[in-house]
Design a protein around this motif. Structure first.
Motif, PDB file in Angstrom:
ATOM      1  N   ALA A   1       3.815 -11.325   1.704  1.00  0.00           N
ATOM      2  CA  ALA A   1       3.091 -10.108   1.331  1.00  0.00           C
ATOM      3  C   ALA A   1       1.594 -10.369   1.196  1.00  0.00           C
ATOM      4  O   ALA A   1       0.766  -9.501   1.503  1.00  0.00           O
ATOM      5  N   LEU A   2       1.241 -11.568   0.749  1.00  0.00           N
ATOM      6  CA  LEU A   2      -0.170 -11.917   0.569  1.00  0.00           C
ATOM      7  C   LEU A   2      -0.818 -12.414   1.854  1.00  0.00           C
ATOM      8  O   LEU A   2      -2.043 -12.578   1.910  1.00  0.00           O
ATOM      9  N   GLY A   3       0.007 -12.694   2.873  1.00  0.00           N
ATOM     10  CA  GLY A   3      -0.525 -13.176   4.137  1.00  0.00           C
ATOM     11  C   GLY A   3      -0.956 -14.628   4.104  1.00  0.00           C
ATOM     12  O   GLY A   3      -1.878 -15.027   4.830  1.00  0.00           O
ATOM     13  N   ILE A   4      -0.297 -15.436   3.258  1.00  0.00           N
ATOM     14  CA  ILE A   4      -0.619 -16.859   3.176  1.00  0.00           C
ATOM     15  C   ILE A   4       0.663 -17.664   3.311  1.00  0.00           C
ATOM     16  O   ILE A   4       1.769 -17.128   3.191  1.00  0.00           O
ATOM     17  N   GLY A   5       0.526 -18.961   3.565  1.00  0.00           N
ATOM     18  CA  GLY A   5       1.684 -19.827   3.674  1.00  0.00           C
ATOM     19  C   GLY A   5       2.306 -20.117   2.320  1.00  0.00           C
ATOM     20  O   GLY A   5       1.666 -19.976   1.272  1.00  0.00           O
ATOM     21  N   ARG A   6       3.561 -20.553   2.349  1.00  0.00           N
ATOM     22  CA  ARG A   6       4.263 -20.829   1.101  1.00  0.00           C
ATOM     23  C   ARG A   6       3.620 -21.983   0.339  1.00  0.00           C
ATOM     24  O   ARG A   6       3.462 -21.925  -0.884  1.00  0.00           O
ATOM     25  N   THR A   7       3.220 -23.039   1.050  1.00  0.00           N
ATOM     26  CA  THR A   7       2.583 -24.162   0.367  1.00  0.00           C
ATOM     27  C   THR A   7       1.228 -23.762  -0.204  1.00  0.00           C
ATOM     28  O   THR A   7       0.828 -24.235  -1.269  1.00  0.00           O
ATOM     29  N   THR A   8       0.523 -22.881   0.503  1.00  0.00           N
ATOM     30  CA  THR A   8      -0.753 -22.385  -0.029  1.00  0.00           C
ATOM     31  C   THR A   8      -0.523 -21.615  -1.321  1.00  0.00           C
ATOM     32  O   THR A   8      -1.290 -21.746  -2.287  1.00  0.00           O
TER      33      THR A   8
ATOM     34  N   ASN B   1      10.425 -14.048  -5.994  1.00  0.00           N
ATOM     35  CA  ASN B   1      10.703 -14.767  -4.744  1.00  0.00           C
ATOM     36  C   ASN B   1       9.374 -15.200  -4.124  1.00  0.00           C
ATOM     37  O   ASN B   1       8.598 -14.369  -3.639  1.00  0.00           O
ATOM     38  N   ARG B   2       9.114 -16.505  -4.113  1.00  0.00           N
ATOM     39  CA  ARG B   2       7.809 -16.991  -3.675  1.00  0.00           C
ATOM     40  C   ARG B   2       7.602 -16.843  -2.175  1.00  0.00           C
ATOM     41  O   ARG B   2       6.474 -16.625  -1.720  1.00  0.00           O
ATOM     42  N   THR B   3       8.670 -16.973  -1.408  1.00  0.00           N
ATOM     43  CA  THR B   3       8.542 -16.816   0.040  1.00  0.00           C
ATOM     44  C   THR B   3       8.116 -15.393   0.381  1.00  0.00           C
ATOM     45  O   THR B   3       7.203 -15.176   1.192  1.00  0.00           O
ATOM     46  N   GLU B   4       8.767 -14.397  -0.241  1.00  0.00           N
ATOM     47  CA  GLU B   4       8.402 -13.001   0.006  1.00  0.00           C
ATOM     48  C   GLU B   4       6.990 -12.708  -0.497  1.00  0.00           C
ATOM     49  O   GLU B   4       6.225 -11.976   0.149  1.00  0.00           O
ATOM     50  N   ALA B   5       6.637 -13.279  -1.645  1.00  0.00           N
ATOM     51  CA  ALA B   5       5.292 -13.054  -2.182  1.00  0.00           C
ATOM     52  C   ALA B   5       4.234 -13.624  -1.248  1.00  0.00           C
ATOM     53  O   ALA B   5       3.188 -13.001  -1.014  1.00  0.00           O
ATOM     54  N   ALA B   6       4.488 -14.811  -0.692  1.00  0.00           N
ATOM     55  CA  ALA B   6       3.534 -15.424   0.234  1.00  0.00           C
ATOM     56  C   ALA B   6       3.362 -14.563   1.483  1.00  0.00           C
ATOM     57  O   ALA B   6       2.241 -14.376   1.979  1.00  0.00           O
TER      58      ALA B   6
ATOM     59  N   THR C   1     -13.516 -18.195 -12.074  1.00  0.00           N
ATOM     60  CA  THR C   1     -14.562 -17.280 -11.649  1.00  0.00           C
ATOM     61  C   THR C   1     -13.971 -15.877 -11.508  1.00  0.00           C
ATOM     62  O   THR C   1     -12.744 -15.687 -11.519  1.00  0.00           O
ATOM     63  N   LEU C   2     -14.844 -14.879 -11.342  1.00  0.00           N
ATOM     64  CA  LEU C   2     -14.365 -13.506 -11.168  1.00  0.00           C
ATOM     65  C   LEU C   2     -13.493 -13.390  -9.922  1.00  0.00           C
ATOM     66  O   LEU C   2     -12.471 -12.694  -9.923  1.00  0.00           O
ATOM     67  N   MET C   3     -13.888 -14.078  -8.846  1.00  0.00           N
ATOM     68  CA  MET C   3     -13.106 -14.039  -7.620  1.00  0.00           C
ATOM     69  C   MET C   3     -11.734 -14.683  -7.827  1.00  0.00           C
ATOM     70  O   MET C   3     -10.707 -14.158  -7.380  1.00  0.00           O
ATOM     71  N   GLU C   4     -11.709 -15.825  -8.521  1.00  0.00           N
ATOM     72  CA  GLU C   4     -10.438 -16.503  -8.784  1.00  0.00           C
ATOM     73  C   GLU C   4      -9.544 -15.660  -9.686  1.00  0.00           C
ATOM     74  O   GLU C   4      -8.328 -15.608  -9.499  1.00  0.00           O
ATOM     75  N   ASP C   5     -10.151 -14.986 -10.652  1.00  0.00           N
ATOM     76  CA  ASP C   5      -9.361 -14.144 -11.545  1.00  0.00           C
ATOM     77  C   ASP C   5      -8.739 -12.979 -10.781  1.00  0.00           C
ATOM     78  O   ASP C   5      -7.574 -12.619 -11.008  1.00  0.00           O
ATOM     79  N   ALA C   6      -9.504 -12.387  -9.845  1.00  0.00           N
ATOM     80  CA  ALA C   6      -8.962 -11.301  -9.026  1.00  0.00           C
ATOM     81  C   ALA C   6      -7.824 -11.812  -8.139  1.00  0.00           C
ATOM     82  O   ALA C   6      -6.794 -11.142  -7.967  1.00  0.00           O
ATOM     83  N   GLU C   7      -8.006 -13.015  -7.575  1.00  0.00           N
ATOM     84  CA  GLU C   7      -6.968 -13.613  -6.740  1.00  0.00           C
ATOM     85  C   GLU C   7      -5.715 -13.894  -7.576  1.00  0.00           C
ATOM     86  O   GLU C   7      -4.587 -13.690  -7.118  1.00  0.00           O
ATOM     87  N   ARG C   8      -5.926 -14.340  -8.789  1.00  0.00           N
ATOM     88  CA  ARG C   8      -4.799 -14.617  -9.686  1.00  0.00           C
ATOM     89  C   ARG C   8      -3.991 -13.347  -9.949  1.00  0.00           C
ATOM     90  O   ARG C   8      -2.756 -13.359  -9.910  1.00  0.00           O
ATOM     91  N   GLN C   9      -4.687 -12.255 -10.224  1.00  0.00           N
ATOM     92  CA  GLN C   9      -3.992 -10.997 -10.493  1.00  0.00           C
ATOM     93  C   GLN C   9      -3.218 -10.513  -9.268  1.00  0.00           C
ATOM     94  O   GLN C   9      -2.115  -9.970  -9.385  1.00  0.00           O
ATOM     95  N   ALA C  10      -3.789 -10.722  -8.067  1.00  0.00           N
ATOM     96  CA  ALA C  10      -3.105 -10.313  -6.835  1.00  0.00           C
ATOM     97  C   ALA C  10      -1.813 -11.106  -6.647  1.00  0.00           C
ATOM     98  O   ALA C  10      -0.776 -10.554  -6.250  1.00  0.00           O
ATOM     99  N   ILE C  11      -1.854 -12.402  -6.932  1.00  0.00           N
ATOM    100  CA  ILE C  11      -0.658 -13.237  -6.787  1.00  0.00           C
ATOM    101  C   ILE C  11       0.397 -12.841  -7.810  1.00  0.00           C
ATOM    102  O   ILE C  11       1.588 -12.746  -7.496  1.00  0.00           O
ATOM    103  N   ILE C  12      -0.030 -12.604  -9.047  1.00  0.00           N
ATOM    104  CA  ILE C  12       0.919 -12.189 -10.086  1.00  0.00           C
ATOM    105  C   ILE C  12       1.599 -10.880  -9.692  1.00  0.00           C
ATOM    106  O   ILE C  12       2.820 -10.718  -9.847  1.00  0.00           O
ATOM    107  N   SER C  13       0.830  -9.938  -9.152  1.00  0.00           N
ATOM    108  CA  SER C  13       1.399  -8.652  -8.726  1.00  0.00           C
ATOM    109  C   SER C  13       2.399  -8.847  -7.592  1.00  0.00           C
ATOM    110  O   SER C  13       3.480  -8.238  -7.584  1.00  0.00           O
ATOM    111  N   ALA C  14       2.051  -9.712  -6.622  1.00  0.00           N
ATOM    112  CA  ALA C  14       2.956  -9.960  -5.497  1.00  0.00           C
ATOM    113  C   ALA C  14       4.250 -10.613  -5.969  1.00  0.00           C
ATOM    114  O   ALA C  14       5.343 -10.274  -5.498  1.00  0.00           O
ATOM    115  N   LEU C  15       4.152 -11.548  -6.895  1.00  0.00           N
ATOM    116  CA  LEU C  15       5.349 -12.191  -7.436  1.00  0.00           C
ATOM    117  C   LEU C  15       6.209 -11.191  -8.201  1.00  0.00           C
ATOM    118  O   LEU C  15       7.443 -11.226  -8.133  1.00  0.00           O
ATOM    119  N   HIS C  16       5.553 -10.294  -8.924  1.00  0.00           N
ATOM    120  CA  HIS C  16       6.299  -9.283  -9.679  1.00  0.00           C
ATOM    121  C   HIS C  16       7.042  -8.344  -8.731  1.00  0.00           C
ATOM    122  O   HIS C  16       8.223  -8.030  -8.942  1.00  0.00           O
TER     123      HIS C  16
END
Length: 612
Positions: A593-600, A586-591, A566-581
């Motif tokens: 930055a996004l304000g979510i847990g590592r397992t999430t 580093n997934r812990t740092e990306a999590a 969905t459009l919302m999922e696509d926007a969320e995907r881009q946000a995660i890709i940007s945080a990882l970049h």
């Protein structure tokens, strides 16, 4: 099968320190230094610790395997959902978490309401999609139940993973009705200070309730199948097929159509078709052709319980063929090696070749352009092999060499295949024009039996620059090969063609319907070339065997559950890709930055198809 329950462990809370020390001693000294039964813990726990240590499982892993939940766990999840709901109502605010895993130990359902407990479980990766088998995370109330195949309790420090020490888990296996096959496990988890023998008793009872629901669901599916068959077979002599997600059967007239290929094609097509209530006359795909049929859907107790009754109409009712089907009895057929040449494309190709035109076979990487060109010449020019020139690979210090060789071949009426014409440089355009003139001159003196195109180009026009597009458009008859995604209904037949060309032993390999359904659902960015490599690799690993869904590469196993974001999922995907970049992967740092847990973050990366 040993399904007897382990007794509830007894002992004061101080025993937790002793158990922790026993585990540390075993880890420090090694398996051989401490003889069996001398560790000082329950036998079932010692066996599990030794298995975990032998598999070099870390006690505090940075990450563990994760897989997206797919359709094959839905039946077990549905059987457990009502039990989870009822138990949630009964326990209210009690600090107890519920887990359901599949037969491998992957968690497919979790219910936890208390925030601090959720945080502890998330930090230990105890969430949907994560692998809680013993080989992944060591002794625990899911994976160890699978290994021992019986109910048991893992209390506090008995867990192999340090992050699970605050928790006590009471788990029980879930067996499939009728077959007795282990299909999953159920576990209750609570803080060790809150654990009581009642937790264990409830876990065992819930497991039996889930098994009871599975039995009822299987009965509903069977009733839907039988009802579908009775509806379709009343006084009919036409072939009648009945299919649901996993089963296909037929009357005597329809037995010739019962195969894994037919089931994969029919179920994929019918489950995606927008069928209304009542019988409907539609075209359906079969391995040899599209057929006209009267189809009626018979619903079960759930969407996935649906069955379809299919009555095939006589051949004179068949619809015109569609792209991706095979026409039987054609006057001219290209060899099976030209895998992506569908009947429509075959007709275009033969017409162009026989008219003596210069032909450009267009398609993306891996669509089989060269194989199609070679198949043409094996069919029409059997007495001479074509000269093959790869434009992208000729030597830069001898640019005219390929042109001279091609000119000489055409002058001798030897066919030429120019590959990768999209890589042609502007200064070479006139050379190709000269070759076309050379072909025309040779064609005027050719005998009737040899009157077919002498020059065939393979080109990816989408990747070509303007000078190549202009050249091809001016000089050649263009025949476009479809991508594999465009001819997905042909995939079972292509798999058969690929297997036929393999050595003895491997060519006898077969694919189950579920595996073929996954192949049909995959997007195949590498087209026929990717399919060929995949089939050849599987046949090499399992020569003469049956390739099942679980044998496929992981990316293909989950293809059937793929959907458009969905459009919302696509926007969320881009946000995660940007945080990882920004975090350098580093997934812990990306999590954070996004304000979510590592397992999430792990779950979202798989669900949103993010590779990192």
């Amino acid at each position: 099968m040993n399904t007897s329950a382990e007794p509830w462990p007894t002992g004061p809370a101080a025993d937790q320190q002793r158990i922790r020390q026993a585990k540390d001693d075993l880890l420090s000294n090694g398996l051989l230094a401490v003889r069996p039964s001398a560790v000082g813990v329950r036998d079932v726990i010692e066996r599990s610790w030794r298995r975990s240590l032998g598999d070099t499982v870390p006690t505090r892993p940075d990450e563990i395997p994760y897989q997206e939940i797919d359709g094959h766990e839905l039946e077990l999840g549905r059987a457990a959902a009502t039990v989870f709901d009822r138990l949630s109502d009964h326990i209210g605010e009690v600090r107890v978490a519920m887990f359901l895993s599949d037969h491998t130990g992957k968690i497919i359902m979790r219910r936890v309401s208390e925030p601090s407990q959720r945080s502890v479980l998330d930090n230990a990766f105890a969430a949907e999609g994560f692998d809680f088998s013993e080989t992944s995370i060591g002794t625990n109330g899911l994976g160890t139940v699978i290994a021992e195949r019986r109910p048991l309790v893992v209390r506090g420090s008995e867990h192999y993973n340090d992050m699970l020490e605050p928790i006590t888990c009471a788990g029980t296996p879930v067996f499939e009705p009728f077959t007795g096959r282990l299909v999953g496990t159920f576990s209750l988890a609570c803080y060790t200070v809150d654990a009581t023998p009642l937790t264990y008793a409830v876990a065992i009872d819930v497991g039996r309730q889930i098994e009871s629901n599975l039995t009822a669901m299987r009965g509903a599916k069977e009733r839907a199948l039988i009802q579908a068959y009775l509806v379709a077979n009343q006084g009919e002599h036409d072939p009648v097929l009945v299919v649901n997600e996993r089963v296909m059967f037929a009357n005597t007239a329809g037995l010739t159509y019962v195969s894994s290929d037919s089931h994969a094609l029919l179920w994929t097509h019918l489950s995606d078709a927008p069928l209304e209530r009542g019988p409907q006359r539609i075209g359906i795909p079969l391995p040899t052709a599209w057929r006209e049929a009267v189809v009626e859907r018979v619903d079960g107790s759930h969407e996935s319980d649906a069955a379809y009754c299919v009555r095939l109409l006589p051949a004179d009712h068949d619809p015109p063929h569609r792209a991706g089907t095979v026409l039987t009895g054609s006057a001219i057929r290209l060899p099976a090696a030209s895998l992506s040449v569908t009947p429509d494309v075959q007709t275009q190709l033969i017409d162009a070749i026989c008219s003596r035109d210069c032909v450009a076979i267009d398609g993306g990487p891996g669509t089989g352009k060269f194989h199609a060109a070679s198949a043409v010449y094996r069919t029409f020019r059997t007495h001479v092999s074509p000269l093959v020139i790869d434009v992208s690979c000729h030597r830069r210090d001898d640019e005219s060499g390929w042109f001279s060789a091609a000119s000489e071949a055409l002058a001798e009426d030897r066919p030429v295949i120019l590959r990768h014409v999209q890589d042609l440089e502007p200064r070479e355009v006139n050379r190709v024009k000269a070759l076309v003139q050379c072909q025309d001159s040779a064609g005027s003196t050719a005998t009737a039996g040899d009157r077919c195109a002498a020059l065939v180009m393979t080109v990816d026009l989408d990747a070509a620059e303007e000078h190549v597009q202009s050249l091809v458009g001016q000089l050649a008859t263009i025949v476009r090969l479809p991508t594999l995604r465009e001819i997905q209904q042909q995939i079972p037949q292509l798999v058969g063609h690929i297997l036929t060309g393999l050595p003895d032993g491997r060519r006898e390999t077969t694919f189950s319907s579920e595996a073929l359904q996954a192949l049909i659902a995959w997007s195949w960015p590498g087209n026929v070339a990717e399919l060929s490599r995949t089939v050849e690799d599987l046949a090499c690993r399992m020569p003469g065997g049956v390739v099942r869904l679980t044998d496929l590469p992981t990316r293909l196993q989950h293809a059937r559950s793929r959907r458009q974001l969905t459009l919302m999922e696509d926007a969320e995907r881009q946000a995660i890709i940007s945080a990882l970049h920004r975090s350098g992967g580093n997934r812990t740092e990306a999590a954070q930055a996004l304000g979510i847990g590592r397992t999430t973050l792990y779950r979202k990366m798989v669900a949103l198809r993010i590779d990192a």
